[in-house]
Design an enzyme around this catalytic site. Structure first.
Site, short mmCIF file in Angstrom:
data_model
loop_
_atom_site.label_atom_id
_atom_site.label_comp_id
_atom_site.label_asym_id
_atom_site.label_seq_id
_atom_site.Cartn_x
_atom_site.Cartn_y
_atom_site.Cartn_z
N LYS A 11 -39.55 4.24 -10.96
CA LYS A 11 -40.81 4.13 -11.71
C LYS A 11 -41.85 3.27 -10.97
CE LYS A 11 -38.60 4.87 -16.20
NZ LYS A 11 -38.59 4.45 -17.63
N TYR A 51 -42.41 13.71 -20.71
CA TYR A 51 -41.86 12.90 -21.80
C TYR A 51 -42.17 13.50 -23.18
CZ TYR A 51 -40.31 8.95 -18.88
OH TYR A 51 -39.65 8.14 -17.99
N PHE A 59 -44.37 4.30 -28.75
CA PHE A 59 -44.63 3.83 -27.39
C PHE A 59 -45.08 4.93 -26.43
CE2 PHE A 59 -40.00 4.64 -27.76
CZ PHE A 59 -39.81 5.56 -26.72
N ARG A 87 -26.26 7.00 -15.43
CA ARG A 87 -26.63 6.17 -16.58
C ARG A 87 -25.84 4.86 -16.58
NH1 ARG A 87 -30.15 8.44 -19.97
NH2 ARG A 87 -29.57 7.25 -21.80
N THR A 93 -31.37 0.83 -21.48
CA THR A 93 -32.83 1.01 -21.38
C THR A 93 -33.56 -0.33 -21.40
OG1 THR A 93 -32.58 3.10 -22.57
CG2 THR A 93 -34.80 2.18 -22.46
N ASN A 114 -38.90 -0.49 -16.60
CA ASN A 114 -37.45 -0.65 -16.43
C ASN A 114 -36.92 0.06 -15.17
OD1 ASN A 114 -37.56 1.93 -17.38
ND2 ASN A 114 -36.08 1.66 -19.03
N HIS A 117 -35.48 6.00 -14.33
CA HIS A 117 -35.17 6.96 -15.41
C HIS A 117 -34.01 7.82 -14.94
CE1 HIS A 117 -35.61 10.23 -18.32
NE2 HIS A 117 -35.44 11.03 -17.29
N GLU A 128 -35.13 18.78 -16.47
CA GLU A 128 -35.93 17.77 -15.77
C GLU A 128 -35.98 18.03 -14.27
OE1 GLU A 128 -35.22 14.10 -18.94
OE2 GLU A 128 -34.50 13.88 -16.89
P1 CMP Z 1 -36.71 6.40 -19.91
O1 CMP Z 1 -35.26 6.59 -19.63
O2 CMP Z 1 -37.65 6.75 -18.81
O3 CMP Z 1 -37.10 7.28 -21.20
C1 CMP Z 1 -38.19 6.93 -22.04
C2 CMP Z 1 -38.77 5.60 -21.70
O4 CMP Z 1 -39.59 5.00 -22.67
C3 CMP Z 1 -37.64 4.61 -21.53
O5 CMP Z 1 -36.95 4.89 -20.33
C4 CMP Z 1 -38.38 3.27 -21.57
O6 CMP Z 1 -38.75 2.79 -20.29
C5 CMP Z 1 -39.67 3.62 -22.33
N1 CMP Z 1 -39.86 2.80 -23.50
C6 CMP Z 1 -40.93 2.00 -23.71
N2 CMP Z 1 -40.81 1.38 -24.90
C7 CMP Z 1 -39.65 1.78 -25.45
C8 CMP Z 1 -38.97 1.48 -26.67
N3 CMP Z 1 -39.48 0.64 -27.58
N4 CMP Z 1 -37.78 2.08 -26.90
C9 CMP Z 1 -37.24 2.95 -25.99
N5 CMP Z 1 -37.86 3.28 -24.82
C10 CMP Z 1 -39.04 2.69 -24.56
#
Ligand code: CMP
Length: 140
Positions: A11, A51, A59, A87, A93, A114, A117, A128
């Protein structure tokens, strides 16, 4: 055991801090192989489409803003149980919940920034991967 492919995204917080190599070193130290890779700067429309499953979440807007705030590296990983295995090495996450030694525990800045992904199922991995790559670009 099943030989699988999964989608990985490094990311914008990872490209900004120049730590894509450190993250990929952890990926390659596991049983996963990077078999396709490219660096992109996503448009808002592309982030929203990727997404779309999260479109109703509070969010969603911030997630799409963040994912377009800088370059990303999209890659296909291959290996035994690649979906669950990636994972596992990513960690939870939310980095505060991520197990020690995982990518998110070591590198993530926040639940949004984070660092990585990964596809959450084999079915979503297929979708994906085809969102970003043609068959010709995947070289196992
Ligand atoms: P990702 O695996 O890329 O899938 C969706 C993304 O939303 C997740 O990782 C997080 O980085 C992001 N995200 C931001 N805020 C939240 C939240 N409150 N709960 C879950 N995912 C979140």
């Amino acid at each position: 055991m099943a030989f699988q492919k999964t989608l990985s995204i490094l990311k914008p917080d990872a490209t900004r801090r120049n730590i894509t190599g450190k993250i990929n070193a952890k990926i390659e130290a596991s049983n996963l192989r990077i078999i396709a890779q490219k660096r992109l700067h996503l448009s808002i429309a592309q982030a929203q489409a990727f997404y779309a499953v999260h479109a109703e979440r509070a969010f969603f807007g911030e997630l799409c803003q963040f994912m377009t705030s800088g370059p990303v590296v999209v890659q296909v990983l291959e290996g035994e149980e690649a979906v669950a295995g990636y994972r596992d090495i990513m960690g939870a996450t939310n980095p505060t919940n991520a197990a020690e030694g995982t990518i998110r525990s070591e590198f993530a800045e926040s639940i949004e920034a984070n660092s990585v992904h990964g596809s959450d199922s084999v079915e979503n991995a297929v979708k994906e991967i085809s969102f970003f790559f043609s068959e010709l670009e995947i070289v196992g």
